[in-house]
Structure formats: structure tokens, C-alpha cells
Motif scaffolding. Structure first.
Motif, mmCIF file in Angstrom:
data_model
loop_
_atom_site.group_PDB
_atom_site.id
_atom_site.type_symbol
_atom_site.label_atom_id
_atom_site.label_comp_id
_atom_site.label_asym_id
_atom_site.label_seq_id
_atom_site.Cartn_x
_atom_site.Cartn_y
_atom_site.Cartn_z
ATOM 1 N N ILE A 358 0.818 -1.107 -0.090
ATOM 2 C CA ILE A 358 0.046 0.007 0.080
ATOM 3 C C ILE A 358 0.890 1.052 -0.032
ATOM 4 O O ILE A 358 0.501 2.356 -0.679
ATOM 5 C CB ILE A 358 -0.941 0.023 1.184
ATOM 6 N N THR A 359 1.882 1.062 1.014
ATOM 7 C CA THR A 359 2.993 2.290 0.748
ATOM 8 C C THR A 359 3.483 2.646 -0.433
ATOM 9 O O THR A 359 3.606 3.733 -1.142
ATOM 10 C CB THR A 359 3.986 2.061 1.813
ATOM 11 N N SER A 362 1.078 4.104 -2.888
ATOM 12 C CA SER A 362 0.617 5.292 -2.517
ATOM 13 C C SER A 362 1.745 6.501 -3.026
ATOM 14 O O SER A 362 1.423 7.465 -3.549
ATOM 15 C CB SER A 362 0.512 5.698 -0.947
ATOM 16 N N LYS A 363 2.869 5.901 -3.181
ATOM 17 C CA LYS A 363 4.042 6.716 -3.408
ATOM 18 C C LYS A 363 4.043 6.905 -5.115
ATOM 19 O O LYS A 363 4.475 7.949 -5.504
ATOM 20 C CB LYS A 363 5.478 6.172 -3.015
ATOM 21 N N SER A 426 -6.148 10.640 -6.051
ATOM 22 C CA SER A 426 -5.273 10.401 -4.598
ATOM 23 C C SER A 426 -6.023 9.294 -3.843
ATOM 24 O O SER A 426 -5.191 8.564 -3.276
ATOM 25 C CB SER A 426 -4.713 11.745 -3.966
ATOM 26 N N TYR A 429 -5.742 5.843 -4.677
ATOM 27 C CA TYR A 429 -4.266 5.350 -4.396
ATOM 28 C C TYR A 429 -3.916 4.956 -2.822
ATOM 29 O O TYR A 429 -3.357 4.260 -2.413
ATOM 30 C CB TYR A 429 -3.204 6.222 -4.818
ATOM 31 N N THR A 430 -4.643 6.016 -2.139
ATOM 32 C CA THR A 430 -4.101 6.283 -0.535
ATOM 33 C C THR A 430 -5.309 5.754 0.416
ATOM 34 O O THR A 430 -5.115 5.684 1.508
ATOM 35 C CB THR A 430 -3.809 7.464 -0.178
ATOM 36 N N ASP A 431 -6.679 5.730 0.022
ATOM 37 C CA ASP A 431 -7.772 5.725 0.687
ATOM 38 C C ASP A 431 -8.070 6.980 1.781
ATOM 39 O O ASP A 431 -8.592 6.884 2.698
ATOM 40 C CB ASP A 431 -7.821 4.314 1.561
#
Length: 531
Positions: A358-359, A362-363, A426, A429-431
Motif C-alpha cells: 500500500i505504501t 501510494s508513492k 489520490s 491510491y491512498t484511501d
């Protein structure tokens, strides 16, 4: 909550990573933070620690760092759990039943006697057909809040903390009726020997020990019956919490009030003088959550912008004004700076397996070096990946198909504000959503158009935290337009609570005629125009 956070509680450091990964909710308590009860994702309930006064509910007095099941509570869906200083523990479950165990020297278990409770015992006296939805504990007394908004109290009553009009201990649940009458409560909280209740109209009542002014009544006189905190009559309180001998209140406009003992600066006033009446803490930030525990003299607050402040007794130091921390939750404050290190609430763990993946995902958001499509909003580019968008959103799953022109394009223009559309992408990608309440309205419209239910809920939460007298009418109209029912009701209630001020705003004068009519009719049904 990440596994790193769980490790901050000393007692949890003995658990292996596999066990930590199963935890859904956790409560750490005890005079030294030496006891813990946790609930797994499979709804099994475990306890570990020193087991003082059999407070772990295991049926014996054996201490152990090896987690053991509390069999009577497994698969029961615990909704609220509180602990006292004995310690004793009270919990309510999904069906409204309430259990208690542990120290019982003052009848705080509510079972009619003062015998120690070694295992969870169902509390039934005076509660037939009642569903308990929240519990709270002081040092040696307990409170239970029913689905109908009734308050029941039992246990030690030397200072009137049961609200019965006497100072006689109460061995079984007793309904608190004096002064409150049929008013409905929405939450209850306990200091060491005091009790507080928040009513559905935003009023606050307190009773019990008042030697430090923790009831907020303008005096230091104990109160055996509930008394209204008159100094808060001009605001609508939405959250109330109690420390050892101080109290915090949060209003629907994000204002923070404090009163009571202040020997460690726990009132956040910049000095150590006790206050017998509520005092608003000066802050440029709007608070959305406050935290305190009757075990300690520390206070914490979360702001609308995600900042977490702490003040009071922090690891032995006295911090007299809110101090900005680098944490993301108030729970982090209690894990790290409280003494003892206990949880101030039953904490829900939001650990997600595969957080490294997930990290990385997100990046990769807005990374031109790896993206295969760009969206252009207001002339500015946002770099994304078709595959991720298709996985995360039905709208893009349909858009990026061979028979659609968009599937062949590397650049797609959209007719949305840049900040709003970037926040939307965004989120995929990140919730997470990072927008101010005003911009969140635009995102709510987009989420509604794209049928993104989870994003819609995020937007509603942000908008709720940003509601003011000036924008309440506008937000109410937006909620109706975008079919956000929960937000609509929230805005209506806020407007009703501040009716005179809201009706004088420009936003109210600009309401569509049909919306205005609907608001007036609904307000009338709620009794807004009764003499």
C-alpha cells in the motif's frame, strides 16, 4: 493503527507479530498499564497481564503474559468497554447485554453484592428489556447508557457519583432521574469520583465529587443529584471526557472547553490554577476530538487539519498549554506520554495486511516516470496508472475499455477543479482525502457522480468537521443535492441548534425555495417554533 503503534504499549511488546496482526480492538488498563484485553478479527476475546483483582475475567487470579481467552465474551461483539481503578471492568455487547468483572469492594459490578468477580457476569437487575450502548467507569462506580438515552449508575457513592440524591453505595443499576427527568443522554463519562452526561440537545450535566470544580458548576460543592452546567448553555456540546479530576467538552463548532483540577496544566489554560467553571481554550485550530482518562492528568485533542495536541502531566512534565505533537491520533499520546500508559477508550485497530504494498502504491501517485495516462484539470497534469484506476473504480473500469476513445489516449481532459480531481485520484491510491471542507463539497459531487460510496463518506466526515453558522445552510443544500442523507441530517441538526444565527446568514437567504420550505417544515416538526 499500525503494528508499530501497538508496540508503544509496553504490555503489548511481548506479543509476536502474528498475534499482533490479529488484533482488531484493544484496551490497556491497570495502575501500571499492566493489564490488556483485546478482540481479534475473528471476534475472539483475549486477556493478558497481572490480573489484579481478577480483572482479566479469566475465572482465576493467575497472572500471565501469555494471552488467554475470555470464553464468555467470544463472538459477542463487544461495543463498549470501560475500566475502574480497582480495577473492575464493564462491557456491553451488540445485543445490548452488559457484563462486569474484577474488583467489587464497593458493589461497582452491579450484581447486588461486594464479592470479587472472577469471570464476566451478566448484569440484569433493573435492566429488563434495556439495551446498553455505552459504559463508563470511575474509580469504583459505573455508568451504563441505554439505547433510549437513559442513564443507570451503581457502585461507590460516597460523593454522590451515583446521582441518587444520597451518599449510600448502590449495589445494582439504578436509573438516574433527578433533575434530568426524561431527557435523553447521548454519552456518559466518569472522573475518579464524579459523573458527567451529555444530552441529545447538547446540554451537559454533572454530579458527584466537586472539590476541584470538575463538575463545572461554579463552586466546589459536591452534588448528589445531576446539575446542569449552566456556563455551557450558549453552546452545543458534542463530546465530553473526564480526566482524574478535570473535564473537557467539545462543541459542534470545534471549540474546546476545560474545567476542574489543573495542578499539571491539564486544562490547557497556560497556568496551573483550578477552574470551577468551563473556560474556552484559545486555539486557532478547530478541534474534532478530545481525549482524557480518569487514570491520569493528561489531555489531548485532534484538530480538523489532523494535528494532535497534548497538555497536562506528560511523562512527569507539566505542559500548561496545548503542545503540538508529531502523532496522528490522540491514542498515540496516551500510549507514549500518559502515566500510566493506558488506553483512554476501547481502541479500534485499523491495521491493513500488506501495508508495504500500500505504501508503494501510494508513492506511485502522480509519478510521471511510471504512469501511463495523464488527466488534465484546469491546465494542470495529474499522472496516474490505468490499471490501478480500473482496479479501484468502476467508472474507470468502464472508461478504459477497447471500444472507448479514452482507452487509446495518453492525456484526458476533465471539467473539474484541479484540487478536487487530484484529491479524487489520490484517494484511489491512498484511501485518504486531504481537502478543506469547502473543497470537499466539490469532491462530494464527484463521488456522487461516480458512485463512489466510500469516498462520499470521507467527504461527509470532512464537511461535518468544517460546519459553521455561516456555511450550515449551504452545506445542508449541498447534502440534499448530492443525496448525502447522513450529512443532510447532521447539517439540519446543527442549523436547528443555532437556528436564529443560521437564518440570518447570507447562505440561508440564498437557499432554493423548495429546500427552504422543506427546512421550515422539518424544523416545525422538530418543535423549533413552539412557544
Amino acid at each position: 493503527m499500525s503494528l508499530d503503534f501497538v508496540d508503544k504499549w509496553p504490555i503489548c511488546s511481548v506479543l509476536d507479530p502474528e498475534t499482533l496482526a490479529t488484533i482488531k480492538k484493544i484496551c490497556v488498563f491497570g495502575s501500571s498499564g499492566n493489564e490488556a484485553i483485546y478482540i481479534t478479527k475473528n471476534d475472539d476475546v483475549y486477556a493478558m497481564g497481572s490480573n489484579c483483582s481478577s480483572c482479566l475475567g479469566l475465572g482465576d487470579a493467575h497472572s500471565s503474559f501469555e494471552p488467554r481467552k475470555i470464553e464468555p465474551l467470544c463472538k459477542k461483539q463487544i461495543k463498549s468497554l470501560a475500566y475502574g481503578s480497582g480495577p473492575h471492568v464493564v462491557a456491553c455487547i451488540a445485543n445490548g447485554d452488559m457484563y462486569s468483572w474484577g474488583h467489587n469492594g464497593y458493589c461497582q459490578l452491579g450484581n447486588g453484592n461486594s464479592n470479587q468477580g472472577m469471570a464476566p457476569n451478566l448484569i440484569t437487575t433493573n435492566l429488563q428489556s434495556k439495551k446498553i450502548v455505552q459504559v463508563a467507569c470511575g474509580s469504583h462506580h459505573s455508568l451504563g447508557l441505554t439505547e433510549e438515552g437513559e442513564i443507570f449508575a451503581w457502585g461507590q457513592n460516597n460523593c454522590g457519583q451515583i446521582g441518587s440524591g444520597t451518599t449510600t453505595n448502590q449495589p445494582t443499576p439504578r436509573k438516574v432521574t433527578a433533575i434530568i427527568g426524561t431527557r435523553k443522554a447521548t454519552s456518559v463519562a466518569c472522573g475518579q469520583t464524579s459523573s458527567m452526561a451529555l444530552m441529545d440537545n447538547g446540554e451537559v450535566y454533572g454530579w458527584g465529587y466537586n472539590g476541584n470544580g470538575q463538575l463545572g458548576l461554579g463552586s466546589n460543592v459536591n452534588q448528589p443529584n445531576p446539575c446542569k452546567v449552566q456556563a455551557l448553555s450558549n453552546v452545543i456540546v458534542t463530546q465530553i471526557v473526564c480526566g482524574y479530576a478535570h473535564t473537557l467538552a467539545l462543541t459542534d463548532e470545534g471549540w474546546l472547553f476545560s474545567w476542574g483540577a489543573n495542578s499539571y496544566g491539564q486544562l490547557g489554560t497556560g497556568n496551573k490554577a483550578n477552574l470551577v467553571s468551563p473556560n474556552r481554550i484559545n486555539s486557532e485550530e478547530r478541534f474534532v476530538e478530545i481525549a482524557a482518562s480518569h487514570y491520569s492528568h493528561i489531555s489531548a485533542g485532534l484538530t480538523q487539519t489532523g494535528k494532535v495536541f497534548m497538555w497536562g502531566q506528560c511523562r512527569g512534565q507539566s505542559i500548561t498549554s496545548p503542545m503540538l505533537s508529531r502523532f496522528s491520533t490522540t491514542d498515540d499520546i496516551f500510549a507514549t506520554f500518559a502515566c500510566p500508559q493506558v488506553t483512554w477508550r476501547l481502541y479500534s485497530v485499523d491495521e491493513v495486511p500488506g501495508r508495504d504494498i500500500i505504501t508503494d502504491i501510494s508513492k506511485s501517485f502522480d509519478d510521471a516516470s511510471t504512469s501511463d495516462v495523464k488527466f488534465v484539470a484546469e491546465g494542470r497534469e495529474i499522472c496516474v496508472h490505468k490499471s490501478i484506476l480500473k482496479i479501484r473504480c468502476d467508472h474507470f473500469r468502464s472508461m478504459f475499455q477497447a471500444h472507448w476513445d479514452e482507452d487509446k489516449k495518453d492525456v484526458i481532459e476533465v471539467n473539474y477543479p484541479y484540487t478536487v480531481y487530484k484529491a479524487f485520484l489520490s484517494f484511489l491510491y491512498t484511501d485518504m482525502v486531504n481537502l478543506c471542507p469547502e473543497e470537499a463539497i466539490g469532491l462530494l459531487e464527484l463521488a456522487n457522480s461516480y458512485c463512489e460510496t466510500s469516498l462520499k463518506k470521507e467527504c461527509e466526515q470532512i464537511i461535518k468537521q468544517g460546519i459553521t453558522v455561516e456555511n450550515a445552510a449551504m452545506l445542508y443544500a449541498a447534502a440534499i443535492k448530492f443525496d448525502a442523507r447522513e450529512l443532510e441530517e447532521f447539517c439540519f441538526r446543527f442549523a436547528l441548534n443555532h437556528l436564529t444565527a443560521v437564518t440570518q446568514t447570507e447562505a440561508f437567504s440564498q437557499l432554493d425555495e423548495s429546500i427552504l420550505k422543506g427546512f421550515i417544515m422539518k424544523a416545525a416538526q422538530a418543535g423549533a417554533f413552539k412557544y
